[in-house]
Design an enzyme around this catalytic site. Sequence first.
Site, PDB file in Angstrom:
ATOM      1  N   GLU A 106       0.824  -1.206   0.000  1.00 60.61           N
ATOM      2  CA  GLU A 106       0.000   0.000   0.000  1.00 60.61           C
ATOM      3  C   GLU A 106       0.861   1.261   0.000  1.00 60.61           C
ATOM      4  O   GLU A 106       1.986   1.265   0.508  1.00 60.61           O
ATOM      5  CB  GLU A 106      -0.928   0.009   1.229  1.00 60.61           C
ATOM      6  CG  GLU A 106      -1.995  -1.062   1.169  1.00 60.61           C
ATOM      7  CD  GLU A 106      -2.864  -1.129   2.421  1.00 60.61           C
ATOM      8  OE1 GLU A 106      -4.061  -1.414   2.282  1.00 60.61           O
ATOM      9  OE2 GLU A 106      -2.344  -0.916   3.533  1.00 60.61           O
ATOM     10  N   CYS A 357      -0.446   6.101  10.098  1.00 64.17           N
ATOM     11  CA  CYS A 357       0.768   5.473  10.604  1.00 64.17           C
ATOM     12  C   CYS A 357       0.435   4.224  11.408  1.00 64.17           C
ATOM     13  O   CYS A 357      -0.371   4.271  12.339  1.00 64.17           O
ATOM     14  CB  CYS A 357       1.512   6.487  11.477  1.00 64.17           C
ATOM     15  SG  CYS A 357       3.051   5.874  12.157  1.00 64.17           S
TER      16      CYS A 357
END
Length: 365
Positions: A106, A357
Amino acid sequence: MPAELTFVAPRRTPPPRHLADLDPQERRDAVAELGEKPFRARQLAQHYFGRLEADTARMTDLPAASRERLGEALLPQLLTPVKHVTCDNGMTRKTLWRAFDGVLVESVLMRYPDRVTLCVSSQAGCGMNCPFCATGQAGLTRNLSTAEIVDQVVSSARDLARGTVAGGPGRISNIVFMGMGEPLANYKRVLAAIRRITDPVPDGLGISQRGITVSTVGLVPAIEKLTAERMQVRLAVSLHAPDDELRDELVPVNHRWKVAEVLDAAWRYADTTGRRVSIEYALIRDINDQAWRADLLGRLVAGRLAHVNLIPLNPTPGSKWTASRPEVEREFVRRLRSHGVSVTVRDTRGREIDGACGQLAASGA
């Protein structure tokens, strides 16, 4: 017992050779091997890096007979977009890519008023086994090739230039190696990718080295190698705890290189390059957000060429932890600033689409 770490990726069939794997001389050699004149390498690179074009059928300045041969040999399709997911009114876009061997990775494109940042993956999965990170819990499948890293950038830049991303046409200004994987565990390919990204067109994409950030959990020998390169990229150290007892649990590589060793390497990087180091610290409720840990972190960072980037913990499936309370976060910031430390709380993008994150896990294909 310390969590198991994987520093060397499993051996798998490598991706096919691609233009972006090669430096300019290697491209000329590769073109010559195909029976083409060496200057065709520069033409090909001008299309790929300069015009963001990978379809040789559109490269009309190349002889028709050469296009198919050059395309098959040097511009194979490495990554296929499986799907795009957006949030923030389309200003944040996560892309799920399928590699030639079916591996999924990704990247996340984030558009801000003054810049466009792309978060790229350097490995499929991660071997560092951090318990609060979805990628780390997935384990390491393999390293990405230089070209697979670069192609995330080129493909995203192409969409941006063509206006298919919300906000109209634009250019990528910043690249952060904060996607899937530990970048410095794939050192050779990541370094080559940085060179392709930052070399001037047509040798590369021409993005400034100062716009590149490389994150690491603290692989000290690799930090020292990066220091010796004397590049102008920013180093981001995923610290997450200022004391060895807790960091051993949160960042298992701390069993190998302790906090003091990691920070010493980071300070040498800052002193050598003149670039401020970013200290990444995910705030986890009742785990690492105590006032005394803020003070300890402040003492460790005070007076250094460094900035602390606090990250409210992003939720991951099955996680037992959550983000700190707002008032605790504010006190943590206040205490760091009382030590004279530069600190910000990250404007977390992509949380709703598992693109923030620690959330990238290449799921949902």
